[in-house]
Design a protein around this motif. Structure first.
Motif, PDB file in Angstrom:
ATOM      1  N   ARG A   1     -21.017   8.231  -5.753  1.00  0.00           N
ATOM      2  CA  ARG A   1     -20.069   7.105  -6.407  1.00  0.00           C
ATOM      3  C   ARG A   1     -19.102   7.259  -5.814  1.00  0.00           C
ATOM      4  NH1 ARG A   1     -22.303   3.868 -11.291  1.00  0.00           N
ATOM      5  NH2 ARG A   1     -20.200   3.583 -11.870  1.00  0.00           N
ATOM      6  N   LYS A   2     -18.083   8.475  -5.704  1.00  0.00           N
ATOM      7  CA  LYS A   2     -17.050   9.092  -5.892  1.00  0.00           C
ATOM      8  C   LYS A   2     -16.549   8.372  -4.086  1.00  0.00           C
ATOM      9  CE  LYS A   2     -12.987  11.545  -5.922  1.00  0.00           C
ATOM     10  NZ  LYS A   2     -12.222  10.824  -4.634  1.00  0.00           N
ATOM     11  N   GLY A   3     -17.938   9.039  -3.431  1.00  0.00           N
ATOM     12  CA  GLY A   3     -17.915   8.710  -1.742  1.00  0.00           C
ATOM     13  C   GLY A   3     -18.237   7.155  -1.630  1.00  0.00           C
ATOM     14  N   LEU A   4     -18.527   6.680  -2.456  1.00  0.00           N
ATOM     15  CA  LEU A   4     -18.941   5.108  -2.360  1.00  0.00           C
ATOM     16  C   LEU A   4     -17.925   4.134  -2.551  1.00  0.00           C
ATOM     17  CD1 LEU A   4     -20.774   2.854  -1.363  1.00  0.00           C
ATOM     18  CD2 LEU A   4     -21.676   2.716  -3.797  1.00  0.00           C
ATOM     19  N   ALA A   5     -17.483   4.595  -3.765  1.00  0.00           N
ATOM     20  CA  ALA A   5     -16.283   3.769  -4.288  1.00  0.00           C
ATOM     21  C   ALA A   5     -14.549   3.706  -2.500  1.00  0.00           C
ATOM     22  CB  ALA A   5     -15.754   4.061  -5.674  1.00  0.00           C
ATOM     23  N   SER A   6     -14.718   5.313  -2.578  1.00  0.00           N
ATOM     24  CA  SER A   6     -14.006   5.677  -2.124  1.00  0.00           C
ATOM     25  C   SER A   6     -13.494   4.791  -0.365  1.00  0.00           C
ATOM     26  CB  SER A   6     -13.106   7.077  -1.557  1.00  0.00           C
ATOM     27  OG  SER A   6     -13.944   7.194  -2.306  1.00  0.00           O
ATOM     28  N   VAL A   7     -14.948   4.898   0.108  1.00  0.00           N
ATOM     29  CA  VAL A   7     -14.763   4.268   1.329  1.00  0.00           C
ATOM     30  C   VAL A   7     -15.339   2.849   1.395  1.00  0.00           C
ATOM     31  CG1 VAL A   7     -16.879   4.014   3.813  1.00  0.00           C
ATOM     32  CG2 VAL A   7     -16.722   6.333   2.636  1.00  0.00           C
ATOM     33  N   ALA A   8     -15.638   2.139   0.619  1.00  0.00           N
ATOM     34  CA  ALA A   8     -15.239   0.609   0.346  1.00  0.00           C
ATOM     35  C   ALA A   8     -14.171   0.378   0.238  1.00  0.00           C
ATOM     36  CB  ALA A   8     -15.814   0.436  -0.550  1.00  0.00           C
ATOM     37  N   ASP A   9     -13.059   0.848  -0.626  1.00  0.00           N
ATOM     38  CA  ASP A   9     -11.435   0.784  -0.791  1.00  0.00           C
ATOM     39  C   ASP A   9     -11.349   0.811   0.643  1.00  0.00           C
ATOM     40  OD1 ASP A   9     -12.084   0.229  -3.027  1.00  0.00           O
ATOM     41  OD2 ASP A   9     -10.893   2.443  -4.230  1.00  0.00           O
ATOM     42  N   ASP A  10     -11.334   2.483   1.451  1.00  0.00           N
ATOM     43  CA  ASP A  10     -10.702   1.648   2.599  1.00  0.00           C
ATOM     44  C   ASP A  10     -10.977   0.805   3.558  1.00  0.00           C
ATOM     45  OD1 ASP A  10      -9.742   4.548   2.137  1.00  0.00           O
ATOM     46  OD2 ASP A  10     -11.220   6.008   3.263  1.00  0.00           O
ATOM     47  N   THR A  11     -12.504   0.348   3.359  1.00  0.00           N
ATOM     48  CA  THR A  11     -12.572  -0.394   4.578  1.00  0.00           C
ATOM     49  C   THR A  11     -11.472  -1.300   4.369  1.00  0.00           C
ATOM     50  OG1 THR A  11     -15.193  -0.259   3.891  1.00  0.00           O
ATOM     51  CG2 THR A  11     -14.625  -1.943   4.311  1.00  0.00           C
ATOM     52  N   GLN A  12     -11.594  -1.874   2.564  1.00  0.00           N
ATOM     53  CA  GLN A  12     -10.531  -2.935   2.264  1.00  0.00           C
ATOM     54  C   GLN A  12      -9.635  -2.628   3.079  1.00  0.00           C
ATOM     55  OE1 GLN A  12     -11.505  -5.759   0.093  1.00  0.00           O
ATOM     56  NE2 GLN A  12      -9.830  -6.613   0.307  1.00  0.00           N
ATOM     57  N   ARG A  13      -8.486  -1.245   2.923  1.00  0.00           N
ATOM     58  CA  ARG A  13      -7.043  -1.495   3.321  1.00  0.00           C
ATOM     59  C   ARG A  13      -6.985  -1.057   4.696  1.00  0.00           C
ATOM     60  NH1 ARG A  13      -7.110   2.788  -0.965  1.00  0.00           N
ATOM     61  NH2 ARG A  13      -8.549   4.478  -0.159  1.00  0.00           N
ATOM     62  N   VAL A  14      -8.408  -0.440   5.358  1.00  0.00           N
ATOM     63  CA  VAL A  14      -8.295  -0.352   6.940  1.00  0.00           C
ATOM     64  C   VAL A  14      -8.781  -2.419   7.455  1.00  0.00           C
ATOM     65  CG1 VAL A  14     -10.333  -0.822   9.638  1.00  0.00           C
ATOM     66  CG2 VAL A  14      -9.721   1.872   7.080  1.00  0.00           C
ATOM     67  N   LEU A  15      -9.090  -3.483   6.563  1.00  0.00           N
ATOM     68  CA  LEU A  15      -8.749  -4.865   7.331  1.00  0.00           C
ATOM     69  C   LEU A  15      -7.535  -5.006   6.899  1.00  0.00           C
ATOM     70  CD1 LEU A  15     -10.742  -7.100   8.253  1.00  0.00           C
ATOM     71  CD2 LEU A  15     -11.471  -7.403   5.806  1.00  0.00           C
ATOM     72  N   SER A  16      -7.109  -4.554   5.771  1.00  0.00           N
ATOM     73  CA  SER A  16      -5.307  -5.446   5.547  1.00  0.00           C
ATOM     74  C   SER A  16      -4.700  -4.877   6.860  1.00  0.00           C
ATOM     75  CB  SER A  16      -5.361  -5.172   4.336  1.00  0.00           C
ATOM     76  OG  SER A  16      -6.528  -5.414   3.197  1.00  0.00           O
ATOM     77  N   LYS A  17      -4.879  -3.494   7.126  1.00  0.00           N
ATOM     78  CA  LYS A  17      -4.332  -3.327   8.271  1.00  0.00           C
ATOM     79  C   LYS A  17      -4.037  -3.711   9.771  1.00  0.00           C
ATOM     80  CE  LYS A  17      -1.232  -0.281   9.201  1.00  0.00           C
ATOM     81  NZ  LYS A  17       0.264  -0.277   8.378  1.00  0.00           N
ATOM     82  N   ALA A  18      -5.291  -3.688   9.876  1.00  0.00           N
ATOM     83  CA  ALA A  18      -5.594  -4.983  10.833  1.00  0.00           C
ATOM     84  C   ALA A  18      -5.548  -5.733  11.020  1.00  0.00           C
ATOM     85  CB  ALA A  18      -7.730  -4.608  11.488  1.00  0.00           C
ATOM     86  N   LEU A  19      -5.546  -6.791   9.980  1.00  0.00           N
ATOM     87  CA  LEU A  19      -5.115  -8.278   9.716  1.00  0.00           C
ATOM     88  C   LEU A  19      -3.434  -8.022   9.999  1.00  0.00           C
ATOM     89  CD1 LEU A  19      -7.483  -9.143   7.373  1.00  0.00           C
ATOM     90  CD2 LEU A  19      -7.073 -10.227   9.812  1.00  0.00           C
ATOM     91  N   GLU A  20      -3.108  -7.278   9.005  1.00  0.00           N
ATOM     92  CA  GLU A  20      -1.343  -6.541   9.397  1.00  0.00           C
ATOM     93  C   GLU A  20      -1.298  -6.904  10.830  1.00  0.00           C
ATOM     94  OE1 GLU A  20       0.061  -4.015   6.470  1.00  0.00           O
ATOM     95  OE2 GLU A  20       1.120  -3.133   8.566  1.00  0.00           O
ATOM     96  N   ALA A  21      -1.739  -6.184  11.690  1.00  0.00           N
ATOM     97  CA  ALA A  21      -1.294  -5.966  12.961  1.00  0.00           C
ATOM     98  C   ALA A  21      -1.199  -7.242  13.599  1.00  0.00           C
ATOM     99  CB  ALA A  21      -1.973  -5.257  13.876  1.00  0.00           C
ATOM    100  N   GLU A  22      -2.426  -8.146  13.123  1.00  0.00           N
ATOM    101  CA  GLU A  22      -2.710  -8.665  14.255  1.00  0.00           C
ATOM    102  C   GLU A  22      -1.768  -9.980  14.058  1.00  0.00           C
ATOM    103  OE1 GLU A  22      -5.188  -9.724  16.626  1.00  0.00           O
ATOM    104  OE2 GLU A  22      -4.450 -12.216  16.457  1.00  0.00           O
ATOM    105  N   GLY A  23      -1.533 -10.224  12.712  1.00  0.00           N
ATOM    106  CA  GLY A  23      -0.308 -11.465  11.879  1.00  0.00           C
ATOM    107  C   GLY A  23       0.709 -11.612  12.994  1.00  0.00           C
ATOM    108  N   LYS A  24       1.268  -9.902  13.186  1.00  0.00           N
ATOM    109  CA  LYS A  24       2.504  -9.746  13.763  1.00  0.00           C
ATOM    110  C   LYS A  24       2.827 -10.145  14.994  1.00  0.00           C
ATOM    111  CE  LYS A  24       4.438  -5.498  11.633  1.00  0.00           C
ATOM    112  NZ  LYS A  24       4.230  -4.471  10.784  1.00  0.00           N
ATOM    113  N   LYS A  25       1.783 -10.820  15.832  1.00  0.00           N
ATOM    114  CA  LYS A  25       0.675 -10.897  17.065  1.00  0.00           C
ATOM    115  C   LYS A  25       2.389 -12.980  17.130  1.00  0.00           C
ATOM    116  CE  LYS A  25      -2.935  -7.788  18.803  1.00  0.00           C
ATOM    117  NZ  LYS A  25      -4.323  -8.456  18.732  1.00  0.00           N
TER     118      LYS A  25
END
Ligand SMILES: Nc1nc2c(ncn2[C@@H]2O[C@H](COP(=O)(O)OP(=O)(O)OP(=O)(O)O)[C@@H](O)[C@H]2O)c(=O)[nH]1
Ligand SMILES: [Mg+2]
Length: 399
Positions: A373-397
């Motif tokens: 459960r802990k692993g799943l929750a951390s991977v889901a949170d990581d996915t949200q953060r990775v997506l935000s980071k990628a969108l942030e990089a895309e936004g800077k363009k």
């Protein structure tokens, strides 16, 4: 407290949502990249006009809307500080833009140290800071806060006519309008540079004379940058669009955890020392890697995503907190957490067979269940953060 209503974009997001659901963050980003700049036109940009009380915010908004104080529908202006709520205005020459006239910073109702929270500045997507005096601490605070949110602003030095008139009266013989305006621009630019703003955009205007000084340039710049500002702010709404999809995926995967834990529990009844421990170790690792690939944050998917947004993969991985646990700490952590518990119970089973088997099975069930459960929750949170980071990089363009 004032809150803007929820403003998820009205643009079609089916492609983006489907890609997040499939666990392909690269394709989700592709969906955004393939859109033409014009397609962002329908996204309404929320611009906050902020600055110290009485600096000329409402007068600037009126001028941007082609109105004068007292005209029907014009924002109220005056020397009395009465505004307690942001007011929204539309302007005909800036389609799908809302200009928010905010109460002034530093007034008794909105002191400097609580202004940003009181007005929930994070809800706005772009800012115009209006100042009518030399660059001061309230301008610096606003610039810092906007940058901290990763957003952009224009700095408008208002009441240029007042400055020019004062100079003309004090030194009529050496009066040179453009030189004075340039000095004012430089003073603001230096103040902003000291706050770490790399390319300050400063406009010296008079809300009373919209055809003069930098006012036409301000209007043109906003017109020119509008689509890229809209694109950037549209991208910022996407993590919120992805969030329920990621939660749904997490909920679906959670269903399997109990089955896996029950199997570990049954296995614990088999009197082979270390078997449960090895199974738990293997299954937790295997499941974590399965979660990574299901959400699209495994090694290969991350590399593809990094390439898509032209960022080093390490930058995306840096926001993943679960990564260290699986890659470097997993064996140690599992040895500590699972091993200690299971080994002790298996030892007790050797001494008290029936009681020991029960304790061992219980420990295997609880450990496997909570680790997964802990692993799943951390991977889901990581996915949200990775997506935000990628969108942030895309936004800077866009900028
Ligand atoms: N001379 C001159 N006066 C201005 C200019 N802009 C605003 N004013 C005057 O400055 C006073 C304050 O202007 P507002 O536009 O109400 O300022 P504000 O920032 O909205 O004020 P608050 O909402 O109270 O924070 C008014 O009396 C305006 O007429 C300008 O460009 N030149
Ligand atoms: Mg006002």
């Amino acid at each position: 407290m004032f809150l803007l209503c929820c403003r998820l974009s009205t643009m079609t997001l089916e492609g983006f949502k489907a890609a997040v659901h499939r666990g392909s963050l690269r394709e989700a980003i592709c969906d955004v990249q393939e859109r033409t700049p014009e397609s962002f036109n329908s996204h309404t940009l929320q611009i906050a006009v902020t600055g110290e009380a009485g600096s000329g915010k409402s007068s600037l908004i009126n001028a941007m809307r082609g109105l004068r104080a007292g005209d029907a529908g014009a924002a109220e202006t005056g020397t009395l500080d009465t505004m307690l709520e942001p007011m929204a205005y539309q302007t005909p020459n800036l389609p799908c833009v809302t200009l928010w006239d905010l109460p002034g910073v530093g007034s008794p109702s909105f002191p400097l140290n609580t202004y940003c929270e009181q007005l929930s500045l994070s809800q706005f997507e772009f800012f115009i800071i209006v100042g009518c005096q030399r660059f001061c601490s309230s301008h610096a605070m606003l610039a810092r806060e906007i940058q901290r949110m990763g957003k952009r602003f224009y700095f408008v030095r208002s009441k240029a006519d007042v400055d020019l008139e004062a100079s003309r009266r004090q030194r009529p013989s050496s009066y040179a309008e453009e030189k004075i305006l340039q000095q004012v621009r430089e003073d603001c630019g230096m103040g902003l540079a000291a706050e770490g703003v790399s390319h300050p955009q400063v406009f010296v205007v008079s809300g009373w004379e919209p055809s003069r000084y930098d006012f036409p340039l301000l209007q043109q710049t906003l017109q020119r940058e509008l689509l890229s500002l809209k694109r950037d702010s549209f991208l910022r709404t996407l993590p919120a669009v992805a969030s329920p999809i990621i939660s749904q995926k997490k909920a679906a995967l959670k269903g399997e955890i109990l089955k896996t834990a029950l199997f570990a529990c049954l296995l614990a009844a088999v009197p082979v020392p270390g078997l449960t421990f090895l199974y738990t170790l293997a299954v937790v690792r295997e499941r974590l890697f399965r979660y990574y690939s299901s959400f699209g944050v495994d090694d290969r998917s991350l590399a593809a995503l990094a390439q898509q947004v032209a960022k080093p993969v390490a930058e995306l991985r840096a926001v993943m907190t679960s990564w260290g646990m699986t890659r470097m700490m997993a064996p140690k952590l599992l040895l500590d957490l699972v091993g200690a518990g299971v080994m002790v119970t298996e030892y007790s089973r050797q001494r008290f067979p029936v009681f020991g088997a029960m304790v061992s099975a219980g420990a295997a069930l609880v450990t496997t269940y909570f680790m997964l459960r802990k692993g799943l929750a951390s991977v889901a949170d990581d996915t949200q953060r990775v997506l935000s980071k990628a969108l942030e990089a895309e936004g800077k363009k866009s900028i």
